[in-house]
Motif scaffolding. Sequence first.
Motif, PDB file in Angstrom:
ATOM      1  N   ASP A   1      15.850  -9.733 -25.490  1.00  0.00           N
ATOM      2  CA  ASP A   1      17.029  -9.534 -24.627  1.00  0.00           C
ATOM      3  C   ASP A   1      17.152 -10.681 -23.650  1.00  0.00           C
ATOM      4  O   ASP A   1      18.235 -11.240 -23.436  1.00  0.00           O
ATOM      5  CB  ASP A   1      16.901  -8.237 -23.813  1.00  0.00           C
ATOM      6  CG  ASP A   1      16.982  -6.974 -24.656  1.00  0.00           C
ATOM      7  OD1 ASP A   1      17.553  -7.041 -25.762  1.00  0.00           O
ATOM      8  OD2 ASP A   1      16.484  -5.934 -24.190  1.00  0.00           O
ATOM      9  N   PHE A   2      16.032 -11.012 -23.012  1.00  0.00           N
ATOM     10  CA  PHE A   2      16.026 -12.050 -21.991  1.00  0.00           C
ATOM     11  C   PHE A   2      16.476 -13.392 -22.569  1.00  0.00           C
ATOM     12  O   PHE A   2      17.307 -14.090 -21.989  1.00  0.00           O
ATOM     13  CB  PHE A   2      14.623 -12.182 -21.379  1.00  0.00           C
ATOM     14  CG  PHE A   2      14.533 -13.229 -20.293  1.00  0.00           C
ATOM     15  CD1 PHE A   2      14.932 -12.961 -19.004  1.00  0.00           C
ATOM     16  CD2 PHE A   2      14.072 -14.509 -20.597  1.00  0.00           C
ATOM     17  CE1 PHE A   2      14.874 -13.940 -18.018  1.00  0.00           C
ATOM     18  CE2 PHE A   2      14.009 -15.492 -19.620  1.00  0.00           C
ATOM     19  CZ  PHE A   2      14.408 -15.209 -18.330  1.00  0.00           C
ATOM     20  N   GLU A   3      15.924 -13.738 -23.725  1.00  0.00           N
ATOM     21  CA  GLU A   3      16.270 -15.029 -24.348  1.00  0.00           C
ATOM     22  C   GLU A   3      17.745 -15.059 -24.755  1.00  0.00           C
ATOM     23  O   GLU A   3      18.420 -16.077 -24.620  1.00  0.00           O
ATOM     24  CB  GLU A   3      15.377 -15.292 -25.569  1.00  0.00           C
ATOM     25  CG  GLU A   3      13.909 -15.502 -25.237  1.00  0.00           C
ATOM     26  CD  GLU A   3      13.667 -16.605 -24.225  1.00  0.00           C
ATOM     27  OE1 GLU A   3      14.455 -17.572 -24.180  1.00  0.00           O
ATOM     28  OE2 GLU A   3      12.695 -16.490 -23.447  1.00  0.00           O
ATOM     29  N   ALA A   4      18.258 -13.933 -25.239  1.00  0.00           N
ATOM     30  CA  ALA A   4      19.672 -13.861 -25.656  1.00  0.00           C
ATOM     31  C   ALA A   4      20.594 -14.123 -24.454  1.00  0.00           C
ATOM     32  O   ALA A   4      21.601 -14.820 -24.568  1.00  0.00           O
ATOM     33  CB  ALA A   4      19.973 -12.507 -26.275  1.00  0.00           C
ATOM     34  N   LEU A   5      20.220 -13.566 -23.303  1.00  0.00           N
ATOM     35  CA  LEU A   5      21.032 -13.744 -22.092  1.00  0.00           C
ATOM     36  C   LEU A   5      20.840 -15.125 -21.483  1.00  0.00           C
ATOM     37  O   LEU A   5      21.722 -15.643 -20.791  1.00  0.00           O
ATOM     38  CB  LEU A   5      20.677 -12.680 -21.064  1.00  0.00           C
ATOM     39  CG  LEU A   5      21.048 -11.239 -21.427  1.00  0.00           C
ATOM     40  CD1 LEU A   5      20.403 -10.260 -20.457  1.00  0.00           C
ATOM     41  CD2 LEU A   5      22.566 -11.057 -21.439  1.00  0.00           C
ATOM     42  N   SER A   6      19.681 -15.725 -21.701  1.00  0.00           N
ATOM     43  CA  SER A   6      19.361 -17.019 -21.083  1.00  0.00           C
ATOM     44  C   SER A   6      19.962 -18.198 -21.846  1.00  0.00           C
ATOM     45  O   SER A   6      20.014 -19.314 -21.332  1.00  0.00           O
ATOM     46  CB  SER A   6      17.840 -17.206 -21.001  1.00  0.00           C
ATOM     47  OG  SER A   6      17.257 -16.147 -20.279  1.00  0.00           O
ATOM     48  N   ALA A   7      20.391 -17.945 -23.079  1.00  0.00           N
ATOM     49  CA  ALA A   7      20.865 -19.044 -23.936  1.00  0.00           C
ATOM     50  C   ALA A   7      22.104 -19.719 -23.356  1.00  0.00           C
ATOM     51  O   ALA A   7      22.920 -19.074 -22.714  1.00  0.00           O
ATOM     52  CB  ALA A   7      21.173 -18.479 -25.317  1.00  0.00           C
TER      53      ALA A   7
END
Length: 281
Positions: free
Chosen positions: A275-281
């Motif tokens: 989730d975090f990586e998806a939002l950080s992209a």
Amino acid sequence: MTSVKEQLTFKLNGELEINRLGYGAMQLTGHGVFGDVADRENAKTVLQTAVSAGVNFIDTADAYGPHTNEVLIAEALHPYQNGLVIATKGGFERPGPNNWVPNGNPGFIAKNIEGSLERLKVDTIDLWQLHRIDPKVPVEETLAPVVDAVNAGKIKYVGLSEVGVEDIERVRKILPIVSVQNLYNLGERKWEDVLDYTIENDLAFIPWYPLASGPQSLESKIKSIAAKHNATTAQIALAWLLKRADNILLIPGTKSVSHLHENLKAAEIELSDEDFEALSA
């Protein structure tokens, strides 16, 4: 990456333990952050509810109102609960609504400090932050009365707001800094280097405007992640910040008790690394 639930406190200067989900009181003012809040009793209830719900970090400023916000906090919460940290700021003149003029004149800063002590009804300000560096005044001159106030026991800790790494390093030659308060959220990450600097140097990072949930390009991602966690997009924005770094202290503001409870529930959301990586992209 550290589990959010394991890391919901941060020790300011390695000493003062703060719950990472705090409260920003700026909205408890009139239109344009000018004048008194329309419904004072409701505003006091919001502050009292925040503290009873476990908030022990409240952010305010001499410039909010100006002055009315600090008076309101004292009315609502004084005598202060043990462990409650009230952070204030100085260095802005307020000629009118939505009008902010930096003033780094040492006499003005000294007046800000004395006024905040009086309005908050404290002998020592837990955390005093320079609201802005005034480009017209050398920061060494601006901070001279702050150094004096620290030496006199009137200020415990000092922080900065809306500064770059070079600014922080310049100020750290004058006096110790424990926190930095810059604009930072899911959609606005221009201060990434400052956040990384604060992590490396064990300073608190206090993002202002933390509830912004980012550009439209992120909208579908946020909505799907929010649905998965049965959360609002604002809660996901806060949860992302909590997971981004262990030194981030959040100060979402609101005039609504129900919205306050909703914001505080963000602490219960644990985003997966995916989730975090998806939002950080």
